[in-house]
Design a protein around this motif. Structure first.
Motif, PDB file in Angstrom:
ATOM      1  N   ALA A   4       0.825  -1.208   0.000  1.00 11.47           N
ATOM      2  CA  ALA A   4       0.000   0.000   0.000  1.00 11.47           C
ATOM      3  C   ALA A   4       0.857   1.255   0.000  1.00 11.47           C
ATOM      4  N   GLU A   5       1.997   1.174   0.639  1.00  9.89           N
ATOM      5  CA  GLU A   5       2.898   2.328   0.725  1.00  9.89           C
ATOM      6  C   GLU A   5       3.821   2.429  -0.487  1.00  9.89           C
ATOM      7  N   ASN A   6       3.879   1.342  -1.277  1.00 14.86           N
ATOM      8  CA  ASN A   6       4.812   1.294  -2.408  1.00 14.86           C
ATOM      9  C   ASN A   6       4.100   0.777  -3.653  1.00 14.86           C
ATOM     10  N   PRO A   7       3.253   1.616  -4.277  1.00 16.63           N
ATOM     11  CA  PRO A   7       2.488   1.177  -5.453  1.00 16.63           C
ATOM     12  C   PRO A   7       3.415   0.643  -6.547  1.00 16.63           C
ATOM     13  N   GLY A   8       2.960  -0.447  -7.164  1.00 21.68           N
ATOM     14  CA  GLY A   8       3.741  -1.046  -8.240  1.00 21.68           C
ATOM     15  C   GLY A   8       4.679  -2.147  -7.774  1.00 21.68           C
TER      16      GLY A   8
END
Length: 372
Positions: free
Chosen positions: A78-82
């Protein structure tokens, strides 16, 4: 009871599946707990067949590969999209890590390990130093959980488990474990020197202040004193079953297995935190890992979030390492938390540096001793 001793993390996977089969946890809790252990499904590939940006976390496999949950994977993603966290079940042994690094074909990013193994791996230049400008060092309860080549988002303990129905009074520590006259019956030790020798020396009066360096000769001689009454376990389920069937009246077990026995027998088989041996659930990062710095950031996420650590405690009993976690543990779970301040104060933190430098030779000496 022979073969290579099972690691604590391997036993976590086994125990999770046992609880699921017994109906002790529901599906949501099972999936969430397995995710907290770092066990999540393989990420999807894009239309061209190329892998998404991934962090490969290596555990010990089993049905756990099918699980995806909320404790560690989802907060990081969630904190690091992709980015996705994916699971490889190959088993991150020292030999396999070494093979990948030395061949220049590293596919792993984060590997379950131990404090002593992280020192061995670091000494062989097989893993990266933890970047403590990224990974928060000040959030853990003890410096022993943030090592040069590994950091611990969970903890566990080796404790003295006993059957209350067999004795007029409860054993209070390892000296009682060695007292065959006052506490008759078979005893149970791990088929591994780690913690077995620590317990032997504490039975002789060594305290947390003078336990290390381990006096191997004295510890092995102490084990010889009760060798005829000793049984040895290689897996957590085996240790649990030996206590359950009454083959042994007391033993050195992982606290997670002690929890199962305590609940199953309504406290007849229980444990003491006195002279427990508190250990680190360490993750290491192989040198040349494909995700690069993102592995450090994933490890930072695992250490910095107290609530997922509390969730893992509720699922399997693994202790949190975040300073704020203990206060968030529900009252009825505090008895099971090895890092609750009251419980931790009664234990000794394992001597990681000594074991890291001496494990291979010492363990062989121990195995030779108990095999004769």
């Amino acid at each position: 009871m022979s073969g290579e001793a099972q690691s604590f993390h391997q036993d976590c996977i086994v125990l999770a599946n046992e609880l699921w089969r017994r109906g002790r946890v529901d599906r949501r809790t099972f999936l969430a707990g397995m995710a907290a252990l770092g066990v999540v499904p393989v990420a999807a590939r894009d239309a061209r067949g190329q892998a998404a940006r991934e962090i490969t976390m290596v555990n010990w496999g089993g049905i756990a590969n099918q699980a995806f949950g909320r404790f560690y994977g989802e907060p990081f993603m969630a904190e690091n999209p992709g980015w996705r966290v994916v699971q490889d079940s190959s088993g991150p042994s020292l030999g396999r890590i070494r093979s990948q690094v030395e061949s220049g074909r590293v596919t792993w990013d984060l590997c379950d390990s131990s404090g002593s193994s992280s020192i061995q791996l670091g000494g062989l230049n097989l893993v990266n130093r933890i970047d403590y400008s990224i990974v928060p060092r000040d959030v853990v309860i003890d410096p022993a959980f943030t090592l040069e080549f590994g950091a611990a988002p969970y903890s566990f303990s080796s404790v003295l488990v006993y059957d209350k129905s067999k004795f007029a009074e409860a054993p209070k520590g390892w000296a009682d474990f060695w007292d065959l006259r006052k506490f008759p019956g078979r005893r149970l030790l791990r088929r591994d020197a780690l913690t077995s020798l620590d317990a032997a020396l504490m039975s002789m009066g060594r305290t947390k202040e003078n336990l290390y360096p381990i006096d191997v000769r004295a510890a092995l001689a102490r084990i010889r004193e009760i060798r005829r009454e000793l049984l040895f376990w290689t897996s957590g389920s085996e240790s649990e079953n030996i206590m359950r069937t009454g083959e042994a009246v007391m033993g050195l077990l992982w606290h997670t297995r002690a929890k199962v026995l305590h609940e199953e027998t309504q406290g007849r088989i229980t444990w003491t935190w006195d002279q427990g041996i508190l250990q680190q659930g360490i993750f290491v990062i192989p040198r040349g890992n494909p995700a690069g710095e993102m592995a450090q950031r994933c490890l930072a996420s695992m250490l910095s979030k107290p609530d997922p650590q509390v969730g893992l405690l509720q699922f399997l009993g693994n202790g949190p390492t975040h300073k704020e976690a203990a206060a968030r543990v529900p009252e009825n779970y505090r008895i099971f938390n090895p890092t609750d301040p009251a419980n931790a104060a009664r234990q000794v933190v394992i001597g990681t540096s000594w074991w890291g430098e001496n494990y291979i030779r010492t363990n062989q000496d121990y195995l030779d001793e108990i095999s004769t």
